[in-house]
Motif scaffolding. Structure first.
Motif, PDB file in Angstrom:
ATOM      1  N   ILE A 282       0.860  -1.102   0.007  1.00  0.00           N
ATOM      2  CA  ILE A 282       0.170   0.031  -0.231  1.00  0.00           C
ATOM      3  C   ILE A 282       0.834   1.315  -0.001  1.00  0.00           C
ATOM      4  CG2 ILE A 282      -1.793   1.567   1.224  1.00  0.00           C
ATOM      5  CD1 ILE A 282      -2.505  -1.352   2.357  1.00  0.00           C
ATOM      6  N   TYR A 283       1.859   1.164   0.867  1.00  0.00           N
ATOM      7  CA  TYR A 283       2.679   2.378   1.073  1.00  0.00           C
ATOM      8  C   TYR A 283       3.544   2.640  -0.170  1.00  0.00           C
ATOM      9  CZ  TYR A 283       5.919   5.952   3.230  1.00  0.00           C
ATOM     10  OH  TYR A 283       6.653   6.837   3.381  1.00  0.00           O
ATOM     11  N   ASN A 284       4.165   1.740  -0.726  1.00  0.00           N
ATOM     12  CA  ASN A 284       4.803   1.881  -2.173  1.00  0.00           C
ATOM     13  C   ASN A 284       4.069   2.385  -3.457  1.00  0.00           C
ATOM     14  OD1 ASN A 284       7.338   0.832  -0.767  1.00  0.00           O
ATOM     15  ND2 ASN A 284       7.309  -1.304  -1.692  1.00  0.00           N
ATOM     16  N   ALA A 285       2.563   1.779  -3.327  1.00  0.00           N
ATOM     17  CA  ALA A 285       1.770   2.250  -4.423  1.00  0.00           C
ATOM     18  C   ALA A 285       1.630   3.700  -4.195  1.00  0.00           C
ATOM     19  CB  ALA A 285       0.801   1.295  -4.296  1.00  0.00           C
ATOM     20  N   LEU A 286       1.428   4.212  -2.893  1.00  0.00           N
ATOM     21  CA  LEU A 286       1.017   5.633  -2.790  1.00  0.00           C
ATOM     22  C   LEU A 286       2.270   6.499  -3.186  1.00  0.00           C
ATOM     23  CD1 LEU A 286      -1.218   5.037   0.478  1.00  0.00           C
ATOM     24  CD2 LEU A 286      -1.755   5.870  -1.944  1.00  0.00           C
ATOM     25  N   LYS A 287       3.405   6.023  -2.697  1.00  0.00           N
ATOM     26  CA  LYS A 287       4.645   6.796  -2.877  1.00  0.00           C
ATOM     27  C   LYS A 287       5.135   6.869  -4.455  1.00  0.00           C
ATOM     28  CE  LYS A 287       7.281   8.315  -0.324  1.00  0.00           C
ATOM     29  NZ  LYS A 287       7.438   9.620   0.146  1.00  0.00           N
ATOM     30  N   ALA A 288       4.598   5.866  -5.130  1.00  0.00           N
ATOM     31  CA  ALA A 288       4.995   5.681  -6.454  1.00  0.00           C
ATOM     32  C   ALA A 288       4.023   6.633  -7.256  1.00  0.00           C
ATOM     33  CB  ALA A 288       5.115   4.169  -6.844  1.00  0.00           C
ATOM     34  N   GLY A 289       2.940   6.862  -6.743  1.00  0.00           N
ATOM     35  CA  GLY A 289       2.029   7.814  -7.500  1.00  0.00           C
ATOM     36  C   GLY A 289       0.820   7.141  -8.202  1.00  0.00           C
ATOM     37  N   TYR A 290       0.252   5.884  -7.370  1.00  0.00           N
ATOM     38  CA  TYR A 290      -0.862   5.165  -7.886  1.00  0.00           C
ATOM     39  C   TYR A 290      -1.904   6.206  -7.747  1.00  0.00           C
ATOM     40  CZ  TYR A 290       1.122   0.619  -8.515  1.00  0.00           C
ATOM     41  OH  TYR A 290       1.918  -0.334  -9.108  1.00  0.00           O
ATOM     42  N   ASP A 291      -3.019   6.088  -8.777  1.00  0.00           N
ATOM     43  CA  ASP A 291      -4.169   6.748  -8.727  1.00  0.00           C
ATOM     44  C   ASP A 291      -5.513   6.276  -7.918  1.00  0.00           C
ATOM     45  OD1 ASP A 291      -3.247   8.947 -10.727  1.00  0.00           O
ATOM     46  OD2 ASP A 291      -2.933   6.877 -11.596  1.00  0.00           O
ATOM     47  N   ALA A 292      -5.179   4.931  -7.576  1.00  0.00           N
ATOM     48  CA  ALA A 292      -6.423   4.362  -6.650  1.00  0.00           C
ATOM     49  C   ALA A 292      -5.770   3.007  -5.953  1.00  0.00           C
ATOM     50  CB  ALA A 292      -7.538   3.929  -7.665  1.00  0.00           C
ATOM     51  N   ILE A 293      -6.422   2.548  -5.180  1.00  0.00           N
ATOM     52  CA  ILE A 293      -5.759   1.371  -4.309  1.00  0.00           C
ATOM     53  C   ILE A 293      -6.819   0.254  -4.253  1.00  0.00           C
ATOM     54  CG2 ILE A 293      -4.968   0.472  -1.808  1.00  0.00           C
ATOM     55  CD1 ILE A 293      -2.840   2.270  -3.391  1.00  0.00           C
ATOM     56  N   GLU A 294      -6.613  -0.823  -4.669  1.00  0.00           N
ATOM     57  CA  GLU A 294      -7.652  -1.971  -4.665  1.00  0.00           C
ATOM     58  C   GLU A 294      -7.573  -2.632  -3.184  1.00  0.00           C
ATOM     59  OE1 GLU A 294      -9.899  -1.846  -6.933  1.00  0.00           O
ATOM     60  OE2 GLU A 294      -8.469  -0.099  -7.965  1.00  0.00           O
ATOM     61  N   HIS A 295      -8.397  -2.578  -2.572  1.00  0.00           N
ATOM     62  CA  HIS A 295      -8.405  -3.551  -1.098  1.00  0.00           C
ATOM     63  C   HIS A 295      -7.702  -2.828   0.021  1.00  0.00           C
ATOM     64  CE1 HIS A 295      -9.458  -6.575  -3.619  1.00  0.00           C
ATOM     65  NE2 HIS A 295      -8.463  -6.998  -4.377  1.00  0.00           N
ATOM     66  N   GLY A 296      -6.432  -2.411  -0.127  1.00  0.00           N
ATOM     67  CA  GLY A 296      -5.801  -1.650   1.186  1.00  0.00           C
ATOM     68  C   GLY A 296      -5.960  -2.178   2.483  1.00  0.00           C
ATOM     69  N   THR A 297      -5.778  -3.521   2.666  1.00  0.00           N
ATOM     70  CA  THR A 297      -5.849  -4.539   3.454  1.00  0.00           C
ATOM     71  C   THR A 297      -5.379  -4.061   4.961  1.00  0.00           C
ATOM     72  OG1 THR A 297      -6.318  -6.102   1.991  1.00  0.00           O
ATOM     73  CG2 THR A 297      -6.277  -6.821   4.318  1.00  0.00           C
ATOM     74  N   PHE A 298      -4.004  -4.229   4.908  1.00  0.00           N
ATOM     75  CA  PHE A 298      -3.206  -3.885   5.827  1.00  0.00           C
ATOM     76  C   PHE A 298      -2.838  -2.167   6.276  1.00  0.00           C
ATOM     77  CE2 PHE A 298      -2.925  -8.314   5.252  1.00  0.00           C
ATOM     78  CZ  PHE A 298      -3.568  -8.999   6.509  1.00  0.00           C
ATOM     79  N   MET A 299      -3.790  -1.650   6.122  1.00  0.00           N
ATOM     80  CA  MET A 299      -3.669  -0.074   6.368  1.00  0.00           C
ATOM     81  C   MET A 299      -2.999   0.365   7.490  1.00  0.00           C
ATOM     82  SD  MET A 299      -4.264   3.031   4.640  1.00  0.00           S
ATOM     83  CE  MET A 299      -5.571   2.315   3.094  1.00  0.00           C
ATOM     84  N   ASP A 300      -2.138   1.209   7.485  1.00  0.00           N
ATOM     85  CA  ASP A 300      -1.719   1.832   8.935  1.00  0.00           C
ATOM     86  C   ASP A 300      -1.988   3.454   8.867  1.00  0.00           C
ATOM     87  OD1 ASP A 300       0.325   2.620   7.553  1.00  0.00           O
ATOM     88  OD2 ASP A 300       1.918   1.496   8.816  1.00  0.00           O
ATOM     89  N   ASP A 301      -1.553   4.109  10.140  1.00  0.00           N
ATOM     90  CA  ASP A 301      -1.482   5.552   9.958  1.00  0.00           C
ATOM     91  C   ASP A 301      -0.963   6.217   9.172  1.00  0.00           C
ATOM     92  OD1 ASP A 301      -3.608   5.126  12.161  1.00  0.00           O
ATOM     93  OD2 ASP A 301      -1.950   5.468  13.744  1.00  0.00           O
ATOM     94  N   GLU A 302       0.419   5.646   8.877  1.00  0.00           N
ATOM     95  CA  GLU A 302       1.349   6.373   7.922  1.00  0.00           C
ATOM     96  C   GLU A 302       0.603   6.199   6.356  1.00  0.00           C
ATOM     97  OE1 GLU A 302       5.900   6.607   6.825  1.00  0.00           O
ATOM     98  OE2 GLU A 302       5.108   4.674   7.626  1.00  0.00           O
ATOM     99  N   CYS A 303       0.190   5.038   6.197  1.00  0.00           N
ATOM    100  CA  CYS A 303      -0.487   4.815   4.752  1.00  0.00           C
ATOM    101  C   CYS A 303      -1.790   5.851   4.552  1.00  0.00           C
ATOM    102  CB  CYS A 303      -1.116   3.366   4.653  1.00  0.00           C
ATOM    103  SG  CYS A 303       0.716   2.040   4.518  1.00  0.00           S
ATOM    104  N   LEU A 304      -2.576   5.892   5.572  1.00  0.00           N
ATOM    105  CA  LEU A 304      -3.794   6.508   5.684  1.00  0.00           C
ATOM    106  C   LEU A 304      -3.587   7.884   5.485  1.00  0.00           C
ATOM    107  CD1 LEU A 304      -6.921   6.696   6.028  1.00  0.00           C
ATOM    108  CD2 LEU A 304      -6.462   6.901   8.522  1.00  0.00           C
ATOM    109  N   GLU A 305      -2.379   8.472   6.150  1.00  0.00           N
ATOM    110  CA  GLU A 305      -1.890   9.977   5.992  1.00  0.00           C
ATOM    111  C   GLU A 305      -1.666  10.197   4.711  1.00  0.00           C
ATOM    112  OE1 GLU A 305       1.233  13.184   7.942  1.00  0.00           O
ATOM    113  OE2 GLU A 305       1.146  11.341   8.425  1.00  0.00           O
TER     114      GLU A 305
END
Length: 423
Positions: free
Chosen positions: A241-264
């Motif tokens: 999840i974190y790598n996808a967000l840092k890489a610039g993904y436009d959406a996330i499928e599932h986002g299962t093991f989200m943490d506060d850093e990913c959410l932010e």
């Protein structure tokens, strides 16, 4: 897709407009030339003397549902060969057309692809938009991208069977860029990738493993964005999840093991997410009948619990969620999509209004079409459901297509009991 000329008045029902606002009792919706020109209390509606009238019978008037992660090319999948070597492209295309019609009959007026076989979704979208076949307005994905040895690279090398019909197997950034360039030529909108594994593969790529490197993911994003495409990814593990967000993904499928850093980071970048969680529950409840092992079932249970908490985190923080996901397996067949809404109310704990907002406006945002879809507001396309019953009292009535009086796209009644001949 054609718009209905003239005027239509939908009356005698409560209005749920998809914005999250409280229902409006005794409401009316007026459609003019395929667009909504009024949605609100019937007492304040402007005159519509020549309008066709649809009687909601005291039920619910709401936006058409949006499946935010659909697999039209999956047809009651029970084993891996169903996804890559069982049928030729011609037969898969026919199956997909049947699935598209089923989705529309179930009240899903729009859908966003979560990946497909053989580039069929691109042509399915064209056929639907040209009114050649019935189906939801479609945001098309294509063949998927996964790292070598990752979740989707399941055929053993000794078989020497290619995977080109479903996925590009990449090894390094250069191959990732090449895969995206091929997808550009295919005419897709969304590039679907596999940054992580899944509970379905406990021995090699479970839900805590990574299936792509950050460099591969970044190469996908840079190439896709250069050509105006969007990127999404199957993200279970936290680092995926974190790598996808840092890489610039436009959406996330599932986002299962989200943490506060990913959410932010998700909120900072305003990235929408489709949890696709009902699949996990139905795998646990029904998977044994289809031969799923106890290890796989245990993994789905863990994914279910963590994913539900992640969805609650995103909703509470004000993020965007779409609903849908992975229907087309034996235990989640096409036609049962609205189970997802019931699941989010009864298992995850969302309110009915929040659930409907995610299943309408949330899906429209994920498609990039919230300016014209997802809510019943003046100026938007008249994609409307007229439901025989009060969905606020029982969300489950949406699971039965016999409860749908009318399914409208652009004001045209495409499905529902009002289209059926009298016996």
């Amino acid at each position: 897709m054609k718009l209905q000329p003239g005027s239509t008045l939908i009356t005698n029902g409560q209005l749920i407009d998809g914005t999250g606002a409280a229902p409006v009792p005794n409401a009316a919706v007026i459609v003019t030339d395929g667009l909504i020109t009024y949605a609100g209390p019937a007492a304040a509606a402007p005159p519509a003397p020549d309008a066709r009238v649809i009687d909601a019978k005291g039920g619910t008037i709401m936006p058409g549902l949006i499946e935010a992660h659909i697999h039209l090319t999956y047809f009651n999948v029970t084993e891996l060969q169903d996804l890559d070597i069982k049928f030729p492209v011609e037969y898969v295309t026919l199956q997909s057309a049947v699935n598209a019609n089923t989705a529309l009959e179930c009240g899903y007026t729009s859908a966003r692809s979560g990946g497909c076989l053989h580039n069929i979704d691109v042509w399915m979208k064209k056929a639907i938009e040209e009114d050649m076949i019935p189906g939801p307005r479609l945001s098309a994905s294509g063949r998927e991208i996964c790292g070598a040895g990752g979740l989707m690279d399941w055929n053993p090398d000794y078989r020497k069977i290619g995977m080109e019909g479903i996925v590009f197997i990449v090894n390094g950034p250069e191959q990732a860029r090449t895969a995206v360039r091929k997808l550009v030529k295919d005419g897709i909108e969304w590039v679907k990738t596999y940054p992580t594994g899944d509970a379905a593969s406990p021995d090699i790529n479970d839900h805590h493993t990574l299936c792509m490197t950050f460099d591969e993911m970044h190469a996908v994003v840079a190439t896709a964005h250069n050509h105006g495409l969007k990127v999404t990814g199957h993200c279970r593990a936290r680092d995926g999840i974190y790598n996808a967000l840092k890489a610039g993904y436009d959406a996330i499928e599932h986002g299962t093991f989200m943490d506060d850093e990913c959410l932010e980071l998700l909120l900072k970048r305003n990235v929408p997410m489709c949890p696709g969680l009902g699949f996990e529950l139905f795998s646990v409840e029904r998977g044994k009948d289809f031969g799923l092992s106890q290890r796989v079932l245990d993994g789905h249970q863990e994914t279910l619990e963590a994913g539900a908490e992640s969805a609650r985190m995103v909703l509470k923080a004000g993020g965007t969620l779409g609903l849908g996901g992975d229907y087309g397996f034996g235990w989640t067949p096409h036609g049962t999509y609205a189970q997802e809404l019931t699941f989010f109310v009864n298992y995850v704990g969302f309110s009915v209004l929040d659930t409907i907002k995610c299943a309408t406006l949330g899906g429209a945002k994920m498609m990039g079409r919230a300016h014209e879809l997802g809510t019943l507001e003046k100026g938007k396309l008249a994609d409307v459901l007229v439901v025989d019953g009060d969905v606020m009292k029982d969300i489950r009535i949406l699971e039965n297509r016999d409860n749908l009086l009318a399914v409208m796209q652009g004001g045209v009644v495409k499905a529902g009991t009002l289209t059926q001949p009298l016996s």
